[in-house]
Write a protein that holds these residues in place. Structure first.
Motif, mmCIF file in Angstrom:
data_model
loop_
_atom_site.group_PDB
_atom_site.id
_atom_site.type_symbol
_atom_site.label_atom_id
_atom_site.label_comp_id
_atom_site.label_asym_id
_atom_site.label_seq_id
_atom_site.Cartn_x
_atom_site.Cartn_y
_atom_site.Cartn_z
ATOM 1 N N GLU A 194 2.848 -7.700 -9.452
ATOM 2 C CA GLU A 194 2.070 -6.978 -8.254
ATOM 3 C C GLU A 194 1.848 -5.502 -9.063
ATOM 4 O O GLU A 194 2.652 -4.823 -9.390
ATOM 5 C CB GLU A 194 2.751 -6.655 -6.902
ATOM 6 C CG GLU A 194 2.061 -5.891 -5.915
ATOM 7 C CD GLU A 194 1.800 -4.630 -6.147
ATOM 8 O OE1 GLU A 194 0.813 -3.951 -5.722
ATOM 9 O OE2 GLU A 194 3.089 -3.847 -6.634
ATOM 10 N N LEU A 195 0.450 -5.492 -9.203
ATOM 11 C CA LEU A 195 -0.183 -4.023 -9.914
ATOM 12 C C LEU A 195 -0.816 -3.021 -8.976
ATOM 13 O O LEU A 195 -1.503 -3.722 -8.112
ATOM 14 C CB LEU A 195 -0.822 -4.385 -11.207
ATOM 15 C CG LEU A 195 -0.136 -5.619 -12.149
ATOM 16 C CD1 LEU A 195 -1.162 -5.482 -13.222
ATOM 17 C CD2 LEU A 195 1.120 -4.926 -12.536
ATOM 18 N N ASP A 196 -0.949 -1.900 -9.276
ATOM 19 C CA ASP A 196 -1.786 -1.111 -8.591
ATOM 20 C C ASP A 196 -2.991 -1.024 -9.354
ATOM 21 O O ASP A 196 -3.276 -1.688 -10.285
ATOM 22 C CB ASP A 196 -1.275 0.359 -8.300
ATOM 23 C CG ASP A 196 -0.740 1.143 -9.657
ATOM 24 O OD1 ASP A 196 -1.498 0.777 -10.766
ATOM 25 O OD2 ASP A 196 -0.076 2.036 -9.750
ATOM 26 N N ALA A 240 6.747 3.606 -13.662
ATOM 27 C CA ALA A 240 5.724 3.199 -12.663
ATOM 28 C C ALA A 240 6.614 1.940 -11.949
ATOM 29 O O ALA A 240 6.184 1.661 -10.789
ATOM 30 C CB ALA A 240 4.538 2.866 -13.224
ATOM 31 N N GLY A 241 7.515 0.875 -12.655
ATOM 32 C CA GLY A 241 7.699 -0.308 -12.334
ATOM 33 C C GLY A 241 9.081 -0.229 -11.435
ATOM 34 O O GLY A 241 10.038 0.631 -11.894
ATOM 35 N N ALA A 242 9.016 -1.023 -10.644
ATOM 36 C CA ALA A 242 10.313 -1.262 -9.915
ATOM 37 C C ALA A 242 11.295 -2.254 -10.378
ATOM 38 O O ALA A 242 12.517 -2.555 -9.923
ATOM 39 C CB ALA A 242 10.080 -1.733 -8.417
ATOM 40 N N ILE A 282 0.736 -1.133 0.029
ATOM 41 C CA ILE A 282 0.029 0.038 0.022
ATOM 42 C C ILE A 282 0.800 1.360 0.063
ATOM 43 O O ILE A 282 0.536 2.367 -0.539
ATOM 44 C CB ILE A 282 -0.777 0.070 1.293
ATOM 45 C CG1 ILE A 282 -1.970 -0.931 0.899
ATOM 46 C CG2 ILE A 282 -1.572 1.435 1.309
ATOM 47 C CD1 ILE A 282 -2.813 -0.872 -0.241
ATOM 48 N N ASN A 283 1.828 1.084 0.556
ATOM 49 C CA ASN A 283 2.704 2.492 0.749
ATOM 50 C C ASN A 283 3.875 2.474 -0.313
ATOM 51 O O ASN A 283 4.705 3.516 -0.287
ATOM 52 C CB ASN A 283 3.576 2.429 1.966
ATOM 53 C CG ASN A 283 2.500 2.600 3.185
ATOM 54 O OD1 ASN A 283 1.631 3.326 3.271
ATOM 55 N ND2 ASN A 283 2.360 1.518 4.319
ATOM 56 N N SER A 284 3.955 1.531 -1.079
ATOM 57 C CA SER A 284 4.781 1.507 -2.236
ATOM 58 C C SER A 284 4.505 2.641 -3.415
ATOM 59 O O SER A 284 3.295 2.660 -3.663
ATOM 60 C CB SER A 284 5.147 0.176 -2.996
ATOM 61 O OG SER A 284 5.982 0.243 -3.990
ATOM 62 N N THR A 285 5.747 3.435 -3.814
ATOM 63 C CA THR A 285 5.389 4.462 -4.957
ATOM 64 C C THR A 285 5.604 3.485 -6.230
ATOM 65 O O THR A 285 5.350 4.358 -7.374
ATOM 66 C CB THR A 285 6.447 5.313 -4.892
ATOM 67 O OG1 THR A 285 7.768 5.202 -4.846
ATOM 68 C CG2 THR A 285 6.172 6.071 -3.569
ATOM 69 N N LYS A 286 5.730 2.297 -6.295
ATOM 70 C CA LYS A 286 6.006 1.557 -7.654
ATOM 71 C C LYS A 286 5.323 0.345 -7.441
ATOM 72 O O LYS A 286 4.641 -0.249 -6.699
ATOM 73 C CB LYS A 286 7.403 1.140 -7.702
ATOM 74 C CG LYS A 286 8.661 2.335 -7.650
ATOM 75 C CD LYS A 286 8.612 3.039 -9.064
ATOM 76 C CE LYS A 286 9.674 3.959 -9.199
ATOM 77 N NZ LYS A 286 9.775 4.595 -10.434
ATOM 78 N N VAL A 287 5.012 -0.117 -8.904
ATOM 79 C CA VAL A 287 4.310 -1.431 -8.920
ATOM 80 C C VAL A 287 5.624 -2.409 -8.925
ATOM 81 O O VAL A 287 6.602 -2.096 -9.662
ATOM 82 C CB VAL A 287 3.364 -1.480 -9.994
ATOM 83 C CG1 VAL A 287 2.299 -0.780 -9.779
ATOM 84 C CG2 VAL A 287 4.296 -1.295 -11.573
ATOM 85 N N PHE A 288 5.451 -3.746 -8.766
ATOM 86 C CA PHE A 288 6.442 -4.629 -8.709
ATOM 87 C C PHE A 288 6.183 -5.772 -9.806
ATOM 88 O O PHE A 288 5.555 -6.657 -9.700
ATOM 89 C CB PHE A 288 6.473 -5.573 -7.401
ATOM 90 C CG PHE A 288 6.810 -4.475 -6.212
ATOM 91 C CD1 PHE A 288 8.292 -4.181 -6.090
ATOM 92 C CD2 PHE A 288 5.970 -3.635 -5.551
ATOM 93 C CE1 PHE A 288 8.520 -3.223 -5.208
ATOM 94 C CE2 PHE A 288 6.251 -2.728 -4.561
ATOM 95 C CZ PHE A 288 7.744 -2.506 -4.444
#
Length: 216
Positions: free
Chosen positions: A93-95, A138-140, A51-57
């Motif tokens: 893992e997507l937002d 957007a991706g890590a 939830i707190n991540s600024t990126k999608v994995f």
């Protein structure tokens, strides 16, 4: 019907995302897991991390050679250019925004369904390429799922009951010997899940979980 290595795997992923989006409007993050996944941390830790991540994995990288660029078909052009072609693990893992874009995609997926066949393996290329085109920043460029490819072959290593030890679990929870970036900071919490664990390993996880993994 879903078959390994075929575009039906991507179709199934898109259906799963669609159901998850419709099921609850408050669903904010979407993680693909398999029956051989195990969590490495308790739910509050996993939830906070996502939830707190600024990126999608999601892995999305350019790989030369037959198993990367070699899988691209020129017939995908001009919708998907060769320079846009990317590869990555299917464990994503997507937002919510990116998940909705994937479900709504009527541009790129038809091209993959038509031309990414046989040794193309759409599940390793569709989402990485889609991310690279639509939201490259957007991706890590990493997966939250740890797997062991050191033994070679087309599939990662499988772990049996006796291979699940306290030291092994602590090693996984500590980044499996590596560090990564999370919200601009270096951390050793790089993986929230691991695979492939056989069903007979469950008894060991139940024994070690309260001590090592913080589960009640």
């Amino acid at each position: 019907e879903v078959k390994w290595g075929e575009v039906s795997m991507v179709e199934a992923e898109r259906r799963l995302l669609a159901h998850a989006l419709l099921d609850d409007p408050s669903n904010a993050r979407f993680v693909l897991l398999s029956e051989s996944h195990v969590p490495l941390f308790d739910f509050p830790t996993v939830h906070s991390y996502l939830i707190n991540s600024t990126k999608v994995f999601l892995e999305s990288y350019d790989q030369p050679g037959a198993t990367g660029r070699g899988r691209y078909s020129r017939r995908m052009s001009p919708v998907v250019a060769a320079a846009q072609w990317r590869k990555g693990s299917q464990w994503f893992e997507l937002d919510r925004g990116l998940a909705a874009d994937v479900v709504a995609d009527r541009v790129f997926f038809p091209v993959f369904r038509r031309y990414c066949k046989r040794s193309c393996y759409a599940d390793e290329h569709y989402l990485p390429t889609f991310l690279n085109v639509r939201r490259p920043s957007a991706g890590a460029n990493r997966s939250l799922t740890w797997v062991d490819w050191s033994r070679g072959g087309p599939h990662p290593a499988r772990f049996t009951r006796m291979e699940v030890t306290v030291d092994f679990l602590r090693w996984l929870r500590g980044g499996a010997g590596s560090t990564c970036e999370y919200n601009g900071r270096t951390t050793d919490v790089c993986f929230l899940f691991a695979r492939k664990f056989l069903p007979n390993s469950l008894t060991r996880f139940l024994r070690f979980a309260p001590k090592v993994m913080g589960f009640g």
